[in-house]
Enzyme design. Structure first.
Site, mmCIF file in Angstrom:
data_model
loop_
_atom_site.group_PDB
_atom_site.id
_atom_site.type_symbol
_atom_site.label_atom_id
_atom_site.label_comp_id
_atom_site.label_asym_id
_atom_site.label_seq_id
_atom_site.Cartn_x
_atom_site.Cartn_y
_atom_site.Cartn_z
ATOM 1 N N GLU A 1 -7.615 -7.901 13.463
ATOM 2 C CA GLU A 1 -8.007 -8.043 12.176
ATOM 3 C C GLU A 1 -7.999 -9.452 11.660
ATOM 4 O OE1 GLU A 1 -7.329 -3.355 10.874
ATOM 5 O OE2 GLU A 1 -6.109 -4.973 9.887
ATOM 6 N N ASP B 1 -3.796 -8.400 3.194
ATOM 7 C CA ASP B 1 -4.848 -8.650 3.768
ATOM 8 C C ASP B 1 -5.413 -9.777 2.819
ATOM 9 O OD1 ASP B 1 -4.739 -6.642 5.473
ATOM 10 O OD2 ASP B 1 -5.805 -5.280 4.014
ATOM 11 N N HIS C 1 1.555 -2.135 5.677
ATOM 12 C CA HIS C 1 1.456 -2.752 4.163
ATOM 13 C C HIS C 1 2.531 -1.613 3.411
ATOM 14 C CE1 HIS C 1 -2.368 -4.864 4.232
ATOM 15 N NE2 HIS C 1 -2.739 -4.214 4.859
ATOM 16 N N HIS D 1 -5.637 -9.586 8.299
ATOM 17 C CA HIS D 1 -4.405 -8.895 8.210
ATOM 18 C C HIS D 1 -3.056 -9.812 8.586
ATOM 19 C CE1 HIS D 1 -2.193 -4.768 8.706
ATOM 20 N NE2 HIS D 1 -1.240 -5.653 9.464
ATOM 21 N N ARG E 1 0.807 -1.281 -0.121
ATOM 22 C CA ARG E 1 0.188 0.236 -0.044
ATOM 23 C C ARG E 1 1.079 1.330 0.061
ATOM 24 N NH1 ARG E 1 -3.792 0.007 5.016
ATOM 25 N NH2 ARG E 1 -4.450 -1.654 3.979
#
Length: 272
Positions: free
Chosen positions: A244, A162, A155, A247, A110
């Site tokens: 999460e 994810d 990320h 994740h 990301r």
């Protein structure tokens, strides 16, 4: 009157000369050059080049995410990771294929600019367009305090992903239509937005405590699905983020302190 006119023209002559010289200089000046986009280091690869069997549904290239629009830096719907992380996912995938499952990735590397987009969105308390699905029980003013949004993300280091599980054969997921009615991400599986993944108890990016991987309210098949994902990924070196279920980060990531900002695009991997 004649004297005044002559004096005015004489005084204005230097100014005219300066303006003409400036115009000539601007006409011959080289055009401004846009700064080139940063490139990925050689340690980064496209996941599809390492394992094309892993399903990809990159949510942040679409409007079906908590922001409600495509996110900055996602130029193509592709997963980019460090080679170490991609190879580890390949090993996990082969374990799962034997059991009739496939991995599906929602997000991989990301860019920092995407994280900045999330921060700007979280600070805009008037933008609540996706609340009903992604954070129906959370006050948007608390997203930073509750840890759902931060100014840095693992990320961006390239070894966090994810992902979920899909039972094979995999059926395609229909596209999201912006403006369509939203359903809470913790609603029963058959009521949530359709996803070809197995039932994990909540949808992806669900800002709710039910998303905690080992939340005791998640039982039965939903808990078994989470544990299958967790145990398989831990066997190949990934570590789960407990808040999460989707994740995971590679425990031995090669860039533990570096946050990259090259865009998600094949051109970021030019020459490889």
């Amino acid at each position: 009157m004649m004297i005044r006119t002559s004096t005015s023209r004489t005084a204005g002559a230097p100014l005219v000369a300066v303006l003409l010289a400036l115009a000539a200089l601007l006409a011959t000046a080289p055009p401004a050059r846009a700064e080139p986009e940063p490139k990925a280091p050689p340690a980064f690869v496209a996941l599809s080049d390492v394992d094309p069997t892993i399903i990809q549904e990159i949510r942040y290239t679409t409007a079906h995410n908590f922001v409600g629009e495509p996110v900055d830096g996602y130029r193509r719907p592709m997963c980019i990771l460090t080679r170490d992380a991609a190879e580890a996912l390949r090993r996990a995938q082969w374990k799962l294929l034997w059991r009739g499952y496939s991995l599906k990735v929602y997000d991989c590397y990301r860019p920092q600019r995407a994280v900045d987009h999330f921060v700007a969105w979280a600070e805009d308390l008037d933008d609540q367009r996706m609340k009903e699905e992604f954070y129906p029980r959370v006050d948007k003013a608390r997203l930073f305090e509750d840890g759902y949004i931060a100014s840095r993300s693992g990320h961006s280091r390239g070894s966090t992903v994810d992902l979920t599980l899909v039972r094979l054969p995999a059926w395609p997921t229909r596209p999201y239509v912006p403006g369509e009615p939203l359903t809470p991400c913790f609603a029963p599986w058959e009521e949530r937005f359709p996803d070809n993944s197995v039932d994990m108890g909540t949808g992806y990016d669900c800002f709710d405590t039910l998303s905690h991987t080992l939340d005791p309210r998640i039982t039965g098949e939903q808990r078994a699905n989470r544990l299958l994902l967790k145990e398989t990924l831990e066997e190949v070196g990934f570590v789960n983020y407990p808040s999460e279920w989707w994740h995971y980060s590679l425990g031995s990531e090669p860039f533990p302190d570096t946050y990259f900002d090259f865009p998600v695009h094949r051109r970021s991997l030019t020459g490889r």
